[in-house]
Design a protein around this motif. Sequence first.
Motif, PDB file in Angstrom:
ATOM      1  N   TRP A  38       0.795  -1.052   0.038  1.00  0.00           N
ATOM      2  CA  TRP A  38      -0.095   0.092   0.064  1.00  0.00           C
ATOM      3  C   TRP A  38       0.814   1.209   0.008  1.00  0.00           C
ATOM      4  O   TRP A  38       0.654   2.245  -0.649  1.00  0.00           O
ATOM      5  CB  TRP A  38      -0.711  -0.089   1.067  1.00  0.00           C
ATOM      6  N   TYR A  45      -6.942   0.411   5.566  1.00  0.00           N
ATOM      7  CA  TYR A  45      -6.259   0.599   4.334  1.00  0.00           C
ATOM      8  C   TYR A  45      -6.562  -0.274   2.881  1.00  0.00           C
ATOM      9  O   TYR A  45      -7.059  -1.536   3.326  1.00  0.00           O
ATOM     10  CB  TYR A  45      -4.556   0.392   4.448  1.00  0.00           C
ATOM     11  N   VAL A  88      -5.393   3.248  -4.147  1.00  0.00           N
ATOM     12  CA  VAL A  88      -5.454   3.246  -2.846  1.00  0.00           C
ATOM     13  C   VAL A  88      -6.161   3.944  -2.164  1.00  0.00           C
ATOM     14  O   VAL A  88      -6.353   5.151  -2.582  1.00  0.00           O
ATOM     15  CB  VAL A  88      -4.111   3.151  -2.324  1.00  0.00           C
ATOM     16  N   ARG A 147      -6.692  -1.310  -1.207  1.00  0.00           N
ATOM     17  CA  ARG A 147      -6.197  -1.262  -2.377  1.00  0.00           C
ATOM     18  C   ARG A 147      -6.939  -1.911  -3.450  1.00  0.00           C
ATOM     19  O   ARG A 147      -7.424  -3.174  -3.192  1.00  0.00           O
ATOM     20  CB  ARG A 147      -4.719  -2.247  -2.333  1.00  0.00           C
TER      21      ARG A 147
END
Length: 223
Positions: free
Chosen positions: A98, A134, A146, A136
């Motif tokens: 990431w 997070y 992202v 992606r």
Amino acid sequence: RRANSVLPLENGNIPLSEKVLECEKIYAAHNLPCVFKMTKAAPAGLQELLVQKGYAYNAETDLMHVTAADEKFLARCEEIIEPEEIGVIVTPFLDETWLDCYFKWENRTDPKIIDINRKQFELVDDDNNLSAIYCRIQMSGEDVAVASVVIEDGNAFLLNVVVDETVRGKGYGKILVKDILETACNFGAENIYLQVVADNNVAIKMYESFGFKFLYKYWYMLK
């Protein structure tokens, strides 16, 4: 800038010129440029004073908001269909892939800046009062976008939304926003906020399609 700026809110009893000078001294002591984050709540005359001192207007930004229960938000998430080739990787922790994508697509190449940014992300991860997510997005196994979200007391802040510029305009942004915000809602988010550069009409239109509404504008004054 946001994390290292002066936020003027009230007039007070001390002359503006003295307060600005004191701020400049504090920043200079840390070898940092003095930056003022301005809103309509800033004291009258401060903008003009800063211009006289050589500060320049920079990075006008809109703050936007939507609730997790908003009908338009829910409907938009429901209607977005993801192609079979799309892969979604969501983690509650920061991973190197990431970070690599984020730095590459944001054109961060200075090792010092990268180190500072990395430490900022790590501070968020280490804060027990915050929940970080997070995300992606991959297309046929290749990373294309992202984003991250930070959640505190039911308030989610959408951050670091970046799509690889070589594949922009193909709808990956809306898939990214849908997936990460649905995850945030599952983590207890009730209110969702984001910040977007005021002249980024493409991004603003996309966020408005999710039900986001304008709250207020801010900008920076810096030398």
